[in-house]
Design a protein around this motif. Structure first.
Motif, PDB file in Angstrom:
ATOM      1  N   PRO A   1       0.828  -1.207   0.000  1.00  0.00           N
ATOM      2  CA  PRO A   1       0.000   0.000   0.000  1.00  0.00           C
ATOM      3  C   PRO A   1       0.864   1.259   0.000  1.00  0.00           C
ATOM      4  O   PRO A   1       1.939   1.279   0.626  1.00  0.00           O
ATOM      5  CB  PRO A   1      -0.801  -0.123   1.312  1.00  0.00           C
ATOM      6  CG  PRO A   1      -0.729  -1.565   1.677  1.00  0.00           C
ATOM      7  CD  PRO A   1       0.594  -2.061   1.179  1.00  0.00           C
ATOM      8  N   PRO A   2       0.466   2.308  -0.703  1.00  0.00           N
ATOM      9  CA  PRO A   2       1.291   3.532  -0.775  1.00  0.00           C
ATOM     10  C   PRO A   2       1.626   4.110   0.589  1.00  0.00           C
ATOM     11  O   PRO A   2       2.724   4.644   0.782  1.00  0.00           O
ATOM     12  CB  PRO A   2       0.425   4.483  -1.607  1.00  0.00           C
ATOM     13  CG  PRO A   2      -0.464   3.593  -2.410  1.00  0.00           C
ATOM     14  CD  PRO A   2      -0.738   2.407  -1.542  1.00  0.00           C
ATOM     15  N   GLU A   3       0.699   4.009   1.543  1.00  0.00           N
ATOM     16  CA  GLU A   3       0.956   4.606   2.858  1.00  0.00           C
ATOM     17  C   GLU A   3       1.956   3.805   3.676  1.00  0.00           C
ATOM     18  O   GLU A   3       2.467   4.300   4.692  1.00  0.00           O
ATOM     19  CB  GLU A   3      -0.357   4.756   3.632  1.00  0.00           C
ATOM     20  CG  GLU A   3      -1.063   3.449   3.948  1.00  0.00           C
ATOM     21  CD  GLU A   3      -1.991   2.990   2.839  1.00  0.00           C
ATOM     22  OE1 GLU A   3      -2.788   2.071   3.088  1.00  0.00           O
ATOM     23  OE2 GLU A   3      -1.925   3.576   1.739  1.00  0.00           O
ATOM     24  N   ASN A   4       2.263   2.573   3.271  1.00  0.00           N
ATOM     25  CA  ASN A   4       3.211   1.737   4.006  1.00  0.00           C
ATOM     26  C   ASN A   4       4.589   1.688   3.354  1.00  0.00           C
ATOM     27  O   ASN A   4       5.456   0.931   3.800  1.00  0.00           O
ATOM     28  CB  ASN A   4       2.670   0.309   4.139  1.00  0.00           C
ATOM     29  CG  ASN A   4       1.407   0.251   4.999  1.00  0.00           C
ATOM     30  OD1 ASN A   4       1.164   1.151   5.808  1.00  0.00           O
ATOM     31  ND2 ASN A   4       0.616  -0.779   4.813  1.00  0.00           N
ATOM     32  N   ARG A   5       4.805   2.455   2.349  1.00  0.00           N
ATOM     33  CA  ARG A   5       6.089   2.413   1.645  1.00  0.00           C
ATOM     34  C   ARG A   5       7.124   3.287   2.351  1.00  0.00           C
ATOM     35  O   ARG A   5       6.804   4.343   2.894  1.00  0.00           O
ATOM     36  CB  ARG A   5       5.914   2.867   0.196  1.00  0.00           C
ATOM     37  CG  ARG A   5       5.071   1.909  -0.646  1.00  0.00           C
ATOM     38  CD  ARG A   5       4.919   2.403  -2.067  1.00  0.00           C
ATOM     39  NE  ARG A   5       4.165   1.456  -2.884  1.00  0.00           N
ATOM     40  CZ  ARG A   5       3.851   1.640  -4.164  1.00  0.00           C
ATOM     41  NH1 ARG A   5       4.249   2.747  -4.769  1.00  0.00           N
ATOM     42  NH2 ARG A   5       3.173   0.729  -4.826  1.00  0.00           N
ATOM     43  N   ARG A   6       8.361   2.822   2.305  1.00  0.00           N
ATOM     44  CA  ARG A   6       9.460   3.568   2.904  1.00  0.00           C
ATOM     45  C   ARG A   6      10.674   3.521   1.984  1.00  0.00           C
ATOM     46  O   ARG A   6      10.985   2.486   1.392  1.00  0.00           O
ATOM     47  CB  ARG A   6       9.836   2.974   4.267  1.00  0.00           C
ATOM     48  CG  ARG A   6      10.814   3.849   5.054  1.00  0.00           C
ATOM     49  CD  ARG A   6      11.245   3.213   6.357  1.00  0.00           C
ATOM     50  NE  ARG A   6      12.271   2.203   6.164  1.00  0.00           N
ATOM     51  CZ  ARG A   6      12.182   0.957   6.605  1.00  0.00           C
ATOM     52  NH1 ARG A   6      11.108   0.561   7.268  1.00  0.00           N
ATOM     53  NH2 ARG A   6      13.168   0.090   6.395  1.00  0.00           N
ATOM     54  N   ILE A   7      11.353   4.667   1.866  1.00  0.00           N
ATOM     55  CA  ILE A   7      12.560   4.778   1.050  1.00  0.00           C
ATOM     56  C   ILE A   7      13.738   4.975   1.993  1.00  0.00           C
ATOM     57  O   ILE A   7      13.768   5.933   2.767  1.00  0.00           O
ATOM     58  CB  ILE A   7      12.462   5.961   0.069  1.00  0.00           C
ATOM     59  CG1 ILE A   7      11.205   5.840  -0.800  1.00  0.00           C
ATOM     60  CG2 ILE A   7      13.700   6.053  -0.798  1.00  0.00           C
ATOM     61  CD1 ILE A   7      10.942   7.060  -1.655  1.00  0.00           C
ATOM     62  N   ASP A   8      14.707   4.066   1.921  1.00  0.00           N
ATOM     63  CA  ASP A   8      15.919   4.175   2.738  1.00  0.00           C
ATOM     64  C   ASP A   8      17.058   4.750   1.900  1.00  0.00           C
ATOM     65  O   ASP A   8      17.315   4.286   0.773  1.00  0.00           O
ATOM     66  CB  ASP A   8      16.334   2.797   3.266  1.00  0.00           C
ATOM     67  CG  ASP A   8      15.528   2.402   4.495  1.00  0.00           C
ATOM     68  OD1 ASP A   8      14.661   3.198   4.911  1.00  0.00           O
ATOM     69  OD2 ASP A   8      15.755   1.296   5.027  1.00  0.00           O
ATOM     70  N   VAL A   9      17.728   5.754   2.448  1.00  0.00           N
ATOM     71  CA  VAL A   9      18.884   6.372   1.805  1.00  0.00           C
ATOM     72  C   VAL A   9      20.082   6.204   2.740  1.00  0.00           C
ATOM     73  O   VAL A   9      20.071   6.726   3.861  1.00  0.00           O
ATOM     74  CB  VAL A   9      18.636   7.869   1.511  1.00  0.00           C
ATOM     75  CG1 VAL A   9      19.883   8.498   0.898  1.00  0.00           C
ATOM     76  CG2 VAL A   9      17.435   8.055   0.600  1.00  0.00           C
ATOM     77  N   TRP A  10      21.085   5.492   2.274  1.00  0.00           N
ATOM     78  CA  TRP A  10      22.299   5.313   3.084  1.00  0.00           C
ATOM     79  C   TRP A  10      23.243   6.468   2.799  1.00  0.00           C
ATOM     80  O   TRP A  10      23.695   6.655   1.676  1.00  0.00           O
ATOM     81  CB  TRP A  10      22.936   3.961   2.780  1.00  0.00           C
ATOM     82  CG  TRP A  10      22.173   2.865   3.454  1.00  0.00           C
ATOM     83  CD1 TRP A  10      21.082   2.204   2.981  1.00  0.00           C
ATOM     84  CD2 TRP A  10      22.427   2.332   4.757  1.00  0.00           C
ATOM     85  NE1 TRP A  10      20.626   1.290   3.900  1.00  0.00           N
ATOM     86  CE2 TRP A  10      21.447   1.345   5.008  1.00  0.00           C
ATOM     87  CE3 TRP A  10      23.388   2.575   5.738  1.00  0.00           C
ATOM     88  CZ2 TRP A  10      21.395   0.609   6.187  1.00  0.00           C
ATOM     89  CZ3 TRP A  10      23.343   1.852   6.926  1.00  0.00           C
ATOM     90  CH2 TRP A  10      22.355   0.885   7.142  1.00  0.00           C
ATOM     91  N   TRP A  11      23.544   7.205   3.873  1.00  0.00           N
ATOM     92  CA  TRP A  11      24.166   8.530   3.767  1.00  0.00           C
ATOM     93  C   TRP A  11      25.639   8.488   4.176  1.00  0.00           C
ATOM     94  O   TRP A  11      25.973   8.059   5.275  1.00  0.00           O
ATOM     95  CB  TRP A  11      23.392   9.500   4.660  1.00  0.00           C
ATOM     96  CG  TRP A  11      23.910  10.894   4.702  1.00  0.00           C
ATOM     97  CD1 TRP A  11      24.829  11.411   5.565  1.00  0.00           C
ATOM     98  CD2 TRP A  11      23.549  11.964   3.842  1.00  0.00           C
ATOM     99  NE1 TRP A  11      25.054  12.724   5.301  1.00  0.00           N
ATOM    100  CE2 TRP A  11      24.280  13.107   4.238  1.00  0.00           C
ATOM    101  CE3 TRP A  11      22.665  12.091   2.780  1.00  0.00           C
ATOM    102  CZ2 TRP A  11      24.153  14.337   3.612  1.00  0.00           C
ATOM    103  CZ3 TRP A  11      22.524  13.312   2.150  1.00  0.00           C
ATOM    104  CH2 TRP A  11      23.272  14.415   2.563  1.00  0.00           C
TER     105      TRP A  11
END
Length: 590
Positions: free
Chosen positions: A329-339
């Motif tokens: 679901p769109p509301e459960n999506r997460r984007i991880d960015v390793w910084w």
């Protein structure tokens, strides 16, 4: 009057059915299709004549011919006005196919004619004019929604081409600024299996703010390969249209794949619109496949792309991973960015933010994970929070102590998409934690491996960058020129004062005044002349500095020469090279 009335009435009665028949045959209005029929060899529009006659008789029986005349005048004026505007639009589009024979034609006269018709409509009857314009606008909106594909060649294509030309020329004269960076992607999609995933991801990271071109490379040469190229490009366009992607298609034929890639990366675009990012899948064809050491060659090809000024993104999205992503679901999506606090990290953060601008990812959450040692955990977290606040990207910061690939897998296995930095060592593709690129991808979801070629300044203010540097240079040159002008003015005043004192001394000598007066006058002159010389020397030095500074910054000098940073007023005294300031000549000892 009777003859003119009959002539006008008969011409309209004969012309109107033909126009109605033509409109019906154009199949724009389905309701008018019965009137497309014609009778006899001349295709006489009998049904159209009958309905035109019925309309005319019905209008006459209304009894108020003055009102009818006003309404009819409105539509005549609309026709004339639109014809004028059509010729104006054609002329402004600069289409080579628009070649009017009228020797006195000019686009401004056409525009004036269109405005004149509009003014005449409002002058005759403002209410009837407003009704006619509203009716015309309603028909136009109806046709935009129901007319289907274009049936005629019009000036839209020429108008858009001319607009692009003017805008590209305007862009070439404007300095670039980090705030104006937009992704201009080349997506290498030779692999038909993962093409949909690759192009879908490209549409996400574009964020409705860039340009994307799907690229296929056909190896070969000769006319047969040209036909193959045309076929492949048509199939790619159909694929793009079928999935609703807003991007372009390009197929390249070349006897050598590597040469084709290098040439494409260097030559793609026009003006300042250049490819700045390459997107490909891990199994794509941007590599040399002959012989051993395929991964090494793959790394070399990527390094060449980076060396040519392009950022590179490699998408690793297996079919199962992609299916799970699409089902989330769109509301459960997460984007991880390793910084890692470098330009690649900043590019990844920007791409993650651009993804959230698309409708499918508008509710997604961005999480930024920064590796750190135990001693620097607090400092790293504060620095990351400050950076996110400064660049105005909503994201959740998190510090990972002693990060390795196991922790990467542990923390990001439940993410929807992971942006991870990529780097090279002796042409080997490595992750930022110094492990082989293939070792952990199978345990992670969709991963975008990124390496940045450009420096990404996400926090750049409008007054920073090349524009600010030029403005500061202009200010510096302007200040130096003002100082030189002030010094020149003061030197001129002192020179005039010395000249007056010299004249006074000469008058005293001519009048044979007392010796004391002559000595005092000579002393006053010598002091004035010394001041004038000193001021002239200082003014000439300031003018030379201003000239050198103007030349260094390509700014017009006081002589009024024109160059890139703007215009200045010519100095009344001229530049120091041609007209140096000189005080009055000193009095000879005798």
């Amino acid at each position: 009057v009777i003859a003119a009335t009959l002539s006008s009435g008969m011409s309209s009665f004969l012309g109107a059915p033909r126009i109605l028949q033509s409109i019906a045959r154009d199949r724009i209005f389905p309701l008018l299709l019965p009137f497309a029929q014609g009778a006899g060899e001349a295709e006489n529009p009998r049904p159209a004549i009958l309905v035109s006659g019925a309309i005319a008789v019905g209008t006459i029986f209304l009894g108020n011919l003055n009102f009818v005349a006003a309404v009819v005048s409105m539509f005549f004026l609309i026709s004339y006005g639109l014809l004028n505007y059509a010729t104006y639009s054609e002329a402004k589009s600069a289409s080579p196919s628009f070649r009017p024979r009228f020797r006195y034609f000019h686009a401004r006269w056409s525009l004036l004619g269109a405005l004149g018709c509009l003014g005449a409509m409002l002058a005759i009857d403002a209410l009837a004019g407003a009704i006619a314009i509203a009716l015309l606008f309603s028909i136009h909106q109806y046709l935009k929604r129901t007319a289907g594909p274009d049936r005629w060649a019009d000036s839209k294509h020429s108008y858009h081409f001319q607009s692009i030309r003017e805008n590209l020329l305007a862009m070439s004269e404007e300095p670039e600024h980090p705030r104006g960076w937009r992704p201009c992607m080349l997506v290498f999609c030779d692999d038909p299996v993962g093409r949909e995933r690759l192009l879908r991801f490209a549409s996400w990271v574009e964020g409705d703010s860039g340009l994307t071109t799907a690229v296929q490379i056909v190896e070969g040469e000769g006319t047969q390969n040209v036909r193959l190229r045309n076929k492949s490009e048509s199939e790619l366009k159909e694929f793009i249209a079928e999935h609703g992607f807003k991007m372009f298609a390009r197929t390249i034929v070349s006897p050598d794949f590597r040469v084709a890639v290098d040439s494409l990366l260097q030559s793609f675009g026009v003006g300042k619109i250049r490819a700045n990012m390459v997107l490909l899948s891990k199994v794509d064809q941007l590599r040399v496949v002959e012989g051993n050491g395929e991964q090494v060659r793959y790394g070399r090809e990527l390094q060449e792309a980076i060396g040519l000024g392009c950022n590179v993104v490699i998408l690793d999205a297996q079919e199962e991973e992609w299916a799970a992503l699409c089902q989330a679901p769109p509301e459960n999506r997460r984007i991880d960015v390793w910084w890692w606090s470098d330009r690649t990290s900043r590019l990844m953060l920007l791409l993650a933010y651009l993804m959230t601008r698309s409708e499918e990812w508008s509710e997604a959450v961005i999480r930024v994970l920064a590796p750190s040692s135990a001693q620097g955990e607090t400092k790293t977290l504060e620095s990351l929070k400050h950076t996110l606040d400064e660049v105005r990207i909503p994201a959740t910061p998190e510090v990972v102590v002693d990060a390795d690939m196991e922790k990467v897998v542990q923390l990001s296995r439940d993410a929807s998409v992971i942006f991870f930095p990529l780097r090279f060592r002796e042409h080997q593709l490595l992750k930022a934690v110094d492990r082989d690129v293939d070792s952990s991808l199978e345990r992670l979801p969709v991963v975008a491996l990124v390496v940045a070629r450009e420096e990404m300044d996400l926090s750049a203010d409008p007054e920073e960058g090349e524009v600010a540097e030029k403005a500061a240079a202009m200010d510096e040159v302007e200040d130096s020129q003002k100082k030189a002008e002030a010094a020149e003015k003061e030197a001129k005043e002192l020179a005039d004062d010395a000249a007056q004192k010299l004249q006074a001394l000469q008058d005293i000598r001519a009048s044979e005044a007392e010796q004391d007066q002559a000595v005092a006058a000579r002393k006053a002159y010598e002091e004035a002349e010394a001041l004038a010389r000193s001021a002239a020397k200082a003014a000439n030095e300031l003018r030379s500095q201003a000239e050198a500074l103007a030349q260094a910054h390509e700014r017009p000098s006081a002589s009024g020469e024109t160059n890139t940073l703007g215009d200045t007023k010519p100095s009344p005294l001229g530049p120091s090279q041609s007209n140096p300031i000189e005080p009055i000549h000193p009095l000879k000892k005798n």
